[in-house]
Design an enzyme around this catalytic site. Structure first.
Site, short mmCIF file in Angstrom:
data_model
loop_
_atom_site.label_atom_id
_atom_site.label_comp_id
_atom_site.label_asym_id
_atom_site.label_seq_id
_atom_site.Cartn_x
_atom_site.Cartn_y
_atom_site.Cartn_z
N HIS A 133 45.66 45.81 41.09
CA HIS A 133 46.98 45.50 40.53
C HIS A 133 47.94 46.69 40.55
O HIS A 133 49.07 46.57 40.08
CB HIS A 133 46.83 44.98 39.10
CG HIS A 133 46.38 43.56 39.05
ND1 HIS A 133 45.07 43.21 39.24
CD2 HIS A 133 47.07 42.42 38.84
CE1 HIS A 133 44.97 41.89 39.15
NE2 HIS A 133 46.16 41.39 38.91
N TYR A 192 56.27 40.69 33.51
CA TYR A 192 54.88 40.23 33.61
C TYR A 192 53.98 41.42 33.31
O TYR A 192 54.10 42.47 33.94
CB TYR A 192 54.64 39.71 35.02
CG TYR A 192 53.42 38.86 35.25
CD1 TYR A 192 52.38 38.78 34.34
CD2 TYR A 192 53.31 38.11 36.41
CE1 TYR A 192 51.27 37.99 34.59
CE2 TYR A 192 52.21 37.32 36.67
CZ TYR A 192 51.20 37.26 35.75
OH TYR A 192 50.10 36.47 35.99
N TRP A 247 44.54 34.78 44.96
CA TRP A 247 43.47 34.18 44.17
C TRP A 247 42.12 34.37 44.86
O TRP A 247 41.14 34.75 44.22
CB TRP A 247 43.73 32.70 43.97
CG TRP A 247 44.79 32.36 42.96
CD1 TRP A 247 45.44 33.20 42.10
CD2 TRP A 247 45.32 31.07 42.73
NE1 TRP A 247 46.33 32.51 41.35
CE2 TRP A 247 46.29 31.19 41.71
CE3 TRP A 247 45.09 29.81 43.28
CZ2 TRP A 247 47.01 30.10 41.23
CZ3 TRP A 247 45.80 28.73 42.80
CH2 TRP A 247 46.75 28.88 41.79
#
Length: 104
Positions: free
Chosen positions: A22, A41, A77
């Site tokens: 990330h 976010y 994902w």
């Protein structure tokens, strides 16, 4: 803006790898999130319980939900399935949290 919060899990041995993936996220994923109305976010790690708490401000539920059908989200994902529990469609197992307090 609509404020959302949700909780996910991370595998006990994958805390560092999750954070590494990330920092930063893929540039094309950032573009998709922003173009679909996501702002501010953030994801927080509870190391003791292997939990991830996420918050995001969105412009609309429809635009936020549309992120899931993008190619980059589908690839992200799949990329993350080895570090966290995933559903059969590779989306992270998550639960939405109810807001109980907000101080603007």
């Amino acid at each position: 803006m609509i404020r959302k919060a949700f909780v996910m899990q991370v595998n006990p041995d994958a805390h560092e790898e999750y954070q590494h993936r990330h920092n930063p996220i893929w540039p094309e994923l950032e573009v998709v999130l922003k173009s679909h109305g996501a702002h501010n976010y953030a994801i927080y790690l509870d190391k003791a319980r292997n939990l991830l708490f996420a918050t995001v401000e969105i412009e609309s539920e429809e635009r936020w939900n549309a992120v899931a059908s993008t190619d980059v989200c589908q690839r992200w994902w799949k990329y993350m399935t080895d570090v966290m529990p995933a559903n059969p469609n590779n989306s992270p197992v998550s639960s939405e949290l109810q807001e109980v307090f907000y101080l603007p």
